[in-house]
Design a protein around this motif. Structure first.
Motif, PDB file in Angstrom:
ATOM      1  N   TYR A 414       0.789  -1.160   0.060  1.00 49.59           N
ATOM      2  CA  TYR A 414       0.041   0.156   0.079  1.00 49.59           C
ATOM      3  C   TYR A 414       0.695   1.215   0.077  1.00 49.59           C
ATOM      4  CZ  TYR A 414      -4.050  -2.799   0.976  1.00 49.59           C
ATOM      5  OH  TYR A 414      -5.191  -3.903   0.890  1.00 49.59           O
ATOM      6  N   GLY A 415       2.261   1.221  -0.187  1.00 52.43           N
ATOM      7  CA  GLY A 415       3.091   2.298  -0.355  1.00 52.43           C
ATOM      8  C   GLY A 415       3.508   2.961   0.960  1.00 52.43           C
ATOM      9  N   ILE A 416       3.426   2.188   2.205  1.00 56.83           N
ATOM     10  CA  ILE A 416       3.672   2.661   3.542  1.00 56.83           C
ATOM     11  C   ILE A 416       5.218   2.026   3.799  1.00 56.83           C
ATOM     12  CG2 ILE A 416       3.101   2.609   5.847  1.00 56.83           C
ATOM     13  CD1 ILE A 416       0.303   1.990   5.191  1.00 56.83           C
ATOM     14  N   GLN A 417       6.090   3.150   3.933  1.00 57.29           N
ATOM     15  CA  GLN A 417       7.366   2.755   4.220  1.00 57.29           C
ATOM     16  C   GLN A 417       7.413   1.873   5.545  1.00 57.29           C
ATOM     17  OE1 GLN A 417      10.144   3.714   2.795  1.00 57.29           O
ATOM     18  NE2 GLN A 417       8.866   4.702   1.181  1.00 57.29           N
ATOM     19  N   THR A 418       8.206   0.867   5.970  1.00 57.17           N
ATOM     20  CA  THR A 418       8.254   0.080   7.116  1.00 57.17           C
ATOM     21  C   THR A 418       9.713  -0.321   7.497  1.00 57.17           C
ATOM     22  OG1 THR A 418       8.407  -2.058   5.804  1.00 57.17           O
ATOM     23  CG2 THR A 418       6.243  -1.267   6.397  1.00 57.17           C
ATOM     24  N   ILE A 419       9.791  -0.445   8.957  1.00 58.97           N
ATOM     25  CA  ILE A 419      10.882  -1.002   9.402  1.00 58.97           C
ATOM     26  C   ILE A 419      10.669  -2.285  10.366  1.00 58.97           C
ATOM     27  CG2 ILE A 419      12.967  -0.438  10.724  1.00 58.97           C
ATOM     28  CD1 ILE A 419      12.693   2.431  10.278  1.00 58.97           C
ATOM     29  N   LEU A 420      11.358  -3.266   9.845  1.00 50.75           N
ATOM     30  CA  LEU A 420      11.243  -4.452  11.082  1.00 50.75           C
ATOM     31  C   LEU A 420      12.312  -4.921  11.192  1.00 50.75           C
ATOM     32  CD1 LEU A 420       9.492  -6.870  12.000  1.00 50.75           C
ATOM     33  CD2 LEU A 420      10.065  -8.303   9.889  1.00 50.75           C
ATOM     34  N   THR A 421      12.763  -4.658  12.571  1.00 49.66           N
ATOM     35  CA  THR A 421      13.927  -4.513  13.322  1.00 49.66           C
ATOM     36  C   THR A 421      14.153  -5.244  14.666  1.00 49.66           C
ATOM     37  OG1 THR A 421      15.632  -3.066  13.997  1.00 49.66           O
ATOM     38  CG2 THR A 421      13.464  -2.288  14.552  1.00 49.66           C
ATOM     39  N   LYS A 422      15.341  -5.735  14.882  1.00 50.18           N
ATOM     40  CA  LYS A 422      15.455  -6.323  16.303  1.00 50.18           C
ATOM     41  C   LYS A 422      15.494  -5.032  17.109  1.00 50.18           C
ATOM     42  CE  LYS A 422      18.499 -10.019  14.628  1.00 50.18           C
ATOM     43  NZ  LYS A 422      19.833 -10.621  14.662  1.00 50.18           N
ATOM     44  N   ILE A 431      17.249   5.833  12.005  1.00 48.74           N
ATOM     45  CA  ILE A 431      18.285   6.862  11.487  1.00 48.74           C
ATOM     46  C   ILE A 431      18.595   6.518   9.710  1.00 48.74           C
ATOM     47  CG2 ILE A 431      20.521   7.950  11.513  1.00 48.74           C
ATOM     48  CD1 ILE A 431      20.488   7.662  14.511  1.00 48.74           C
ATOM     49  N   ASN A 432      18.839   5.134   9.573  1.00 47.28           N
ATOM     50  CA  ASN A 432      18.924   4.738   8.196  1.00 47.28           C
ATOM     51  C   ASN A 432      17.816   5.186   7.524  1.00 47.28           C
ATOM     52  OD1 ASN A 432      21.613   3.909   8.746  1.00 47.28           O
ATOM     53  ND2 ASN A 432      20.849   1.760   8.888  1.00 47.28           N
ATOM     54  N   LYS A 433      16.663   4.850   7.828  1.00 46.87           N
ATOM     55  CA  LYS A 433      15.418   5.244   6.857  1.00 46.87           C
ATOM     56  C   LYS A 433      15.136   6.691   6.808  1.00 46.87           C
ATOM     57  CE  LYS A 433      12.685   2.721   5.709  1.00 46.87           C
ATOM     58  NZ  LYS A 433      12.472   2.042   4.370  1.00 46.87           N
ATOM     59  N   TYR A 434      15.584   7.369   7.950  1.00 46.57           N
ATOM     60  CA  TYR A 434      15.384   8.936   7.869  1.00 46.57           C
ATOM     61  C   TYR A 434      16.323   9.387   6.766  1.00 46.57           C
ATOM     62  CZ  TYR A 434      16.765  13.508   9.053  1.00 46.57           C
ATOM     63  OH  TYR A 434      17.206  15.036   9.393  1.00 46.57           O
ATOM     64  N   LEU A 435      17.701   8.753   6.718  1.00 52.68           N
ATOM     65  CA  LEU A 435      18.546   9.335   5.796  1.00 52.68           C
ATOM     66  C   LEU A 435      18.077   9.037   4.360  1.00 52.68           C
ATOM     67  CD1 LEU A 435      21.758   8.526   7.758  1.00 52.68           C
ATOM     68  CD2 LEU A 435      20.805  10.710   7.335  1.00 52.68           C
ATOM     69  N   GLU A 436      17.570   7.874   4.162  1.00 50.64           N
ATOM     70  CA  GLU A 436      17.189   7.345   3.076  1.00 50.64           C
ATOM     71  C   GLU A 436      15.901   7.917   2.316  1.00 50.64           C
ATOM     72  OE1 GLU A 436      14.753   3.589   1.168  1.00 50.64           O
ATOM     73  OE2 GLU A 436      15.633   3.206   3.158  1.00 50.64           O
ATOM     74  N   ILE A 437      15.042   8.421   3.280  1.00 51.64           N
ATOM     75  CA  ILE A 437      13.771   9.215   2.771  1.00 51.64           C
ATOM     76  C   ILE A 437      14.381  10.584   2.434  1.00 51.64           C
ATOM     77  CG2 ILE A 437      11.757  10.340   3.912  1.00 51.64           C
ATOM     78  CD1 ILE A 437      11.322   7.780   5.217  1.00 51.64           C
ATOM     79  N   LYS A 438      15.268  11.210   3.319  1.00 50.13           N
ATOM     80  CA  LYS A 438      15.841  12.686   2.861  1.00 50.13           C
ATOM     81  C   LYS A 438      16.639  12.296   1.411  1.00 50.13           C
ATOM     82  CE  LYS A 438      16.183  15.805   5.395  1.00 50.13           C
ATOM     83  NZ  LYS A 438      15.762  16.974   5.247  1.00 50.13           N
ATOM     84  N   ALA A 439      17.447  11.398   1.396  1.00 51.52           N
ATOM     85  CA  ALA A 439      18.121  11.199  -0.127  1.00 51.52           C
ATOM     86  C   ALA A 439      16.937  11.205  -1.129  1.00 51.52           C
ATOM     87  CB  ALA A 439      18.939   9.999   0.314  1.00 51.52           C
TER      88      ALA A 439
END
Length: 443
Positions: A414-422, A431-439
């Motif tokens: 559905y176009g929703i960004q996700t993070i599945l993490t330990k 922080i990685n996802k934030y930098l990716e979205i900014k980039a």
């Protein structure tokens, strides 16, 4: 009463008593030993009184102080220290017992050493709190004894010192250093690939290792006879909100720390990084009600407001109302923003109940749903099954693990960004996802 409370018998004294008792018993068969035993008894009594005089002849025989920071950092190893000195003219043997806060449930704290007159010593130890709140350190008890080791005198220092335990300040400072030194963009710390450039051109600079080779400015390279690259400046002052679910799903503990505390620590570290990169940060906590809301601002002092709000967050044992969250976001967050939603879904049916509200938020904002792997299930899956019951448990664990990945695919569909993490990797992945979205220029 003060004398009696400070007066203790050393363990060595009871060994002397045991030897005297043995002498009296043996004197039944060895009569000559009987007067010797009585002589030793009077000698021990004299040494007892003399030892007590040595310890109590100085009103201030010892000094000690516990050095505590103003705040302790949750989930981190916090170093503490005790400094002590003696004014006795002889070598003093001491035992230190620090009454740690009840949250640590540690009842075997003791440090033994010796010290000479005029010498200051420091004993360092560490504590790792796993809950936020007020931690009260009790009395600092120091027991002194002379080289005779017959009597001990107790000194009590610094009663009832309270230290608040805040979200992980140490972790925040670690990522703060990386943000200032621009090391967040070095290889290995963020697992992203820049797609195009939506940033404003800033300057031409000399190529350094880690720069994107696609930004090489060939004209400037030919002119200066070494590699030069174009540097771009990310868009700034974009609103970013951390939405923290405080419902029962966030009560689950991993490595003694609740999922809520992992989310709180990540929010603090991420907010600090975003502020240093000139974005606006805010936060919201919710369960059945909207518990706290901090509008997004771009001031470094704003971090203190976020820290105080995070300090007072508690979990609830109720299901969270995502409909209420959507209504509040629609009413209060009027500009397109990056929303980082910290929650957890254990079953795909739970996700589907909340999916309409997530889609409604994603329609007007960039929504990132952050949920957690069950690391204990992953460990169970990795072990070999040796009997029928173990095969059953492993099969169920694999089913739950598969559901997590299916939930991630469902949200991405559905176009929703996700993070599945330990849980332990939450901060760096956020922080990685934030930098990716900014980039990628998604906001």
């Amino acid at each position: 009463m003060h004398f009696l409370r400070s007066f203790y018998i050393h363990n060595t004294f009871f060994r002397y008593l045991a030897l005297l008792s043995a002498c009296f018993v043996l004197s039944y068969w060895l009569p000559w030993l009987y007067p010797v035993a009585w002589l030793l008894t009077w000698v021990l009594l004299g040494l007892f009184l003399f030892d007590a005089y040595l310890l109590y002849s100085h009103a201030k025989g010892l000094e000690a102080k516990r050095k505590l920071p103003q705040k302790l950092s949750n989930s981190d190893v916090n170093p503490l220290s005790i400094q002590f000195a003696t004014h006795y003219p002889f070598k003093t043997y001491i035992s230190i017992i620090d009454e740690l806060p009840i949250q640590f449930q540690k009842r075997d704290f003791i440090h033994k050493t010796s010290i000479i007159k005029g010498e200051w010593k420091t004993f360092e130890y560490s504590v790792r709190p796993v809950d936020r709140g007020e931690y009260v350190f009790g009395s600092l008890n120091v027991y002194a004894s002379s080289p005779l080791k017959i009597v001990k005198r107790r000194f009590v220092f610094q009663k009832d010192q309270m230290v608040p335990v805040y979200p992980s300040i140490i972790q925040m400072q670690h990522y703060d250093f990386l943000a200032i030194s621009n090391k967040l963009t070095e290889f290995g710390l963020k697992k992203i690939r820049r797609i195009g450039h939506t940033q404003e051109f800033e300057q031409i600079k000399e190529y350094v290792r880690g720069d994107d080779f696609r930004t090489i400015n060939w004209k400037a390279t030919a002119k200066h006879n070494h590699l030069m690259v174009n540097q771009y400046q990310d868009e700034k002052s974009q609103p970013i909100y951390s939405l923290i679910d405080t419902g029962r799903v966030m009560k689950m503990p991993f490595n003694e720390l609740k999922l809520l505390d992992y989310a709180i620590n990540a929010t603090l570290a991420f907010s600090n990084v975003a502020l240093k990169r000139n974005d606006k940060t805010g936060m919201l906590t919710f369960s059945k009600n909207i518990e706290s809301f901090v509008p997004a601002l771009q001031k470094i002092t704003h971090l203190n407001t976020i820290l105080e709000k995070l300090y007072n967050i508690t979990t609830e044992f109720t299901d969270s109302d995502f409909g209420l969250l959507y209504a509040h976001i629609k009413r209060k967050v009027t500009h397109r923003s990056l929303l980082l939603l910290y929650t957890n879904f254990e079953h795909i049916s739970g996700l589907k109940r909340q999916l309409p509200f997530l889609l409604a938020m994603a329609k007007h904002h960039v929504l990132v749903v952050i949920f957690f792997e069950n690391t204990e299930l992953e460990e169970l899956i990795a072990t070999d099954a040796e009997d029928l019951q173990a095969i059953y448990h492993k099969t169920i664990a694999e089913k739950f693990s598969l559901e997590k990945r299916l939930m991630q695919k469902e949200l991405q569909r559905y176009g929703i960004q996700t993070i599945l993490t330990k849980p332990e990797d939450l901060t760096i992945n956020t922080i990685n996802k934030y930098l990716e979205i900014k980039a990628r220029g998604l906001i």
